[in-house]
Scaffold this active site. Structure first.
Site, PDB file in Angstrom:
ATOM      1  N   ARG A 258       0.837  -1.194   0.000  1.00  0.00           N
ATOM      2  CA  ARG A 258       0.000   0.000   0.000  1.00  0.00           C
ATOM      3  C   ARG A 258       0.873   1.246   0.000  1.00  0.00           C
ATOM      4  O   ARG A 258       1.849   1.335   0.750  1.00  0.00           O
ATOM      5  CB  ARG A 258      -0.922   0.012   1.231  1.00  0.00           C
ATOM      6  CG  ARG A 258      -2.000  -1.056   1.172  1.00  0.00           C
ATOM      7  CD  ARG A 258      -2.923  -1.008   2.357  1.00  0.00           C
ATOM      8  NE  ARG A 258      -3.865  -2.130   2.326  1.00  0.00           N
ATOM      9  CZ  ARG A 258      -4.683  -2.446   3.314  1.00  0.00           C
ATOM     10  NH1 ARG A 258      -4.688  -1.717   4.420  1.00  0.00           N
ATOM     11  NH2 ARG A 258      -5.495  -3.482   3.210  1.00  0.00           N
ATOM     12  N   ARG A 273       2.756   1.722  10.264  1.00  0.00           N
ATOM     13  CA  ARG A 273       2.215   2.029   8.938  1.00  0.00           C
ATOM     14  C   ARG A 273       3.347   1.942   7.923  1.00  0.00           C
ATOM     15  O   ARG A 273       4.193   2.832   7.828  1.00  0.00           O
ATOM     16  CB  ARG A 273       1.597   3.430   8.936  1.00  0.00           C
ATOM     17  CG  ARG A 273       0.673   3.709   7.755  1.00  0.00           C
ATOM     18  CD  ARG A 273       0.085   5.110   7.836  1.00  0.00           C
ATOM     19  NE  ARG A 273      -0.681   5.333   9.046  1.00  0.00           N
ATOM     20  CZ  ARG A 273      -1.967   4.998   9.204  1.00  0.00           C
ATOM     21  NH1 ARG A 273      -2.612   4.414   8.214  1.00  0.00           N
ATOM     22  NH2 ARG A 273      -2.594   5.249  10.334  1.00  0.00           N
ATOM     23  N   GLU A 351      -6.079  -0.333  15.695  1.00  0.00           N
ATOM     24  CA  GLU A 351      -6.625  -1.372  14.822  1.00  0.00           C
ATOM     25  C   GLU A 351      -5.554  -2.350  14.340  1.00  0.00           C
ATOM     26  O   GLU A 351      -4.506  -1.950  13.836  1.00  0.00           O
ATOM     27  CB  GLU A 351      -7.302  -0.740  13.609  1.00  0.00           C
ATOM     28  CG  GLU A 351      -7.937  -1.757  12.673  1.00  0.00           C
ATOM     29  CD  GLU A 351      -8.443  -1.153  11.380  1.00  0.00           C
ATOM     30  OE1 GLU A 351      -8.686  -1.930  10.439  1.00  0.00           O
ATOM     31  OE2 GLU A 351      -8.592   0.077  11.311  1.00  0.00           O
ATOM     32  N   SER A 354      -9.880  -6.035  10.845  1.00  0.00           N
ATOM     33  CA  SER A 354     -11.211  -5.531  10.509  1.00  0.00           C
ATOM     34  C   SER A 354     -12.011  -6.645   9.849  1.00  0.00           C
ATOM     35  O   SER A 354     -11.469  -7.437   9.073  1.00  0.00           O
ATOM     36  CB  SER A 354     -11.136  -4.308   9.585  1.00  0.00           C
ATOM     37  OG  SER A 354     -10.579  -4.659   8.340  1.00  0.00           O
ATOM     38  N   ARG A 392       2.581  -5.162  11.844  1.00  0.00           N
ATOM     39  CA  ARG A 392       1.816  -4.411  12.839  1.00  0.00           C
ATOM     40  C   ARG A 392       1.513  -5.244  14.081  1.00  0.00           C
ATOM     41  O   ARG A 392       1.585  -4.743  15.202  1.00  0.00           O
ATOM     42  CB  ARG A 392       0.526  -3.864  12.236  1.00  0.00           C
ATOM     43  CG  ARG A 392      -0.251  -3.011  13.230  1.00  0.00           C
ATOM     44  CD  ARG A 392      -1.493  -2.388  12.617  1.00  0.00           C
ATOM     45  NE  ARG A 392      -1.176  -1.359  11.646  1.00  0.00           N
ATOM     46  CZ  ARG A 392      -2.069  -0.520  11.115  1.00  0.00           C
ATOM     47  NH1 ARG A 392      -3.350  -0.611  11.499  1.00  0.00           N
ATOM     48  NH2 ARG A 392      -1.721   0.379  10.230  1.00  0.00           N
TER      49      ARG A 392
END
Length: 427
Positions: A258, A273, A351, A354, A392
């Site tokens: 990403r 991130r 987070e 999800s 993460r």
């Protein structure tokens, strides 16, 4: 993607979804484009019918009438040649707008703008009360030589990293733990391609609105995926499934990419991130039934929670508000793990997972249908959920299990995957 007939008949509901999901789309523009497209189609059908009628009349007509019919046939052909490009242009405009129409949130989804409007459902585990000043993951991983921070940034740019030694082993261990749990629960493991064509990104709803987040391989007209959800759903593109074979449950393991284009200057420190990561993703195809989809949704969520419990990480679950769910999602739960080093060392839930239900949004866009028991055709529902994403997940894993001397006591469930090592000690 919604059915245009549904949109015409439920304009107020669709307008509310556009507003509450904060989607940039003017529904009146879409409806006008739909009307224009239908009017051109109607004209074309009339002209084509007349063209065929004239062709049938010519052989039977008198000499005088035949000449008139031939002239009329030529005129109709010219009109058709003018209308067909107009239809192509109108269809292109209509299709582009349709790709921006959001799905309708489920009634239980709270209306809100940002994450502050998400509604907490439950907390599991209690954040640890340290009797020493805890270190964040950057300091811990540096002490253990788990990461090379500077080398990769010289040749790969910002947000790059290289997991080293125990860091690389730890990522593999967590990944394998998640895979084994999912396989034991009946999911089929898939290692899919991570380079896909644009139609796969459009079909799964990541394009056109998210195109700025994807890495493009221009020479081959391919894109790197940000989740294996894209290739897993696209496995069945243009297929008609047998209802008796549903649900289909996949666990995809892949590298993901990403650009983080919308996060410039945000979370640049450490591994929260990054541009490249490893993820185990769950993807489900089920019958187009809300009750069935809801059951599958909560099973996916339970799988993710089971992994966090094995890793002995405190977490909380929240249902995301309308402003936080994506274009295609009808329901989303976020699972946030406790990270002691976040919020300037005060600790925070952030987070890590999800869980989403998308209804028939992706199936319509990807032309995936299911033959129902009565012989009718429908679109299956799709769902997805993160099982584990690294690096993460390493943040709460290391920060929650650290000791005063900088060593890290591994959760019991992870020990077999680390060759029996119970405690990681600083280099």
């Amino acid at each position: 993607m919604l059915d245009i007939a549904y949109i015409r008949q439920n304009q107020d509901i669709v307008r509310a979804a556009i507003k509450n999901k904060r989607v940039e789309l003017d529904l009146d523009t879409l409806l006008a484009a739909d009307k224009e497209r239908r009017e051109i189609i109607s004209k074309l059908e009339l002209k084509r019918a007349r063209k065929n009628e004239v062709a049938q009349l010519i052989p039977k007509a008198s000499k005088e009438a035949r000449a008139e019919l031939i002239d009329e046939g030529k005129a109709v052909k010219t009109e058709l040649e003018q209308l067909e490009p107009s239809l192509a242009e109108a269809q292109k405009k209509f299709d582009g707008l349709m790709l921006r129409v959001p799905s309708i949130p489920r009634p239980e989804v709270p209306i809100g703008v940002g994450e502050e409007d998400n509604v907490e459902v439950r907390r599991v585990g209690t954040p640890r009360a340290f009797d020493f000043i805890p270190r964040d993951h950057v300091e811990l991983m540096t002490m253990h030589r788990m990461v090379n921070w500077d080398g990769p940034r010289k040749y790969a740019g910002g947000r790059s990293y290289a997991l080293m030694g125990k860091g690389a082993l730890l990522e593999l261990a967590v990944t394998r733990l998640a895979i084994d749990l999912l396989v034991a629960r009946g999911l089929t493991l898939v290692a899919p391609p991570v380079m896909v064509k644009e139609r796969a990104m459009v079909g799964t709803g990541f394009f056109p609105l998210g195109i700025e987040e994807a890495y493009a391989i221009a020479a081959d007209e391919l894109f790197l995926v940000g989740t294996s959800e894209v290739p897993l759903v696209s496995l069945h593109r243009d297929e008609t499934m047998d209802a008796a074979l549903l649900p289909i449950r996949y666990a995809g393991v892949s590298n993901c990419f990403r650009r983080e284009a919308g996060a410039y200057g945000k979370d640049t420190k450490g591994l929260y991130r990054v541009h490249q990561f490893t993820k185990v993703e769950q993807v489900i195809f089920c019958l187009p039934d809300e009750a069935i989809a809801e059951k599958e949704h909560y099973q996916l969520l339970a799988n993710a929670e089971a992994i966090l419990e094995k890793l002995e990480i405190p977490y909380r679950v929240a249902i995301a508000c309308t402003g936080e769910i994506g274009l295609g999602q009808t329901r989303k739960h976020e699972v946030e793990s406790w990270m002691p080093g976040r919020a300037d060392g005060k600790g925070a839930y952030n987070e890590t997972h999800s869980c989403s239900t998308l209804g028939d949004f992706q199936a319509r866009r990807s032309n995936i249908r299911v033959r129902m028991a009565d012989g009718s055709l429908a679109y299956p529902y799709t769902l997805n959920n993160t099982a584990v994403a690294s690096p993460r997940i390493l943040i709460p894993l290391l920060e929650n299990h650290q000791n005063a001397d900088g060593s890290i006591t591994l959760p019991k469930a992870l020990v077999p995957y680390m060759n029996g090592i119970e405690i990681l000690r600083p280099a």
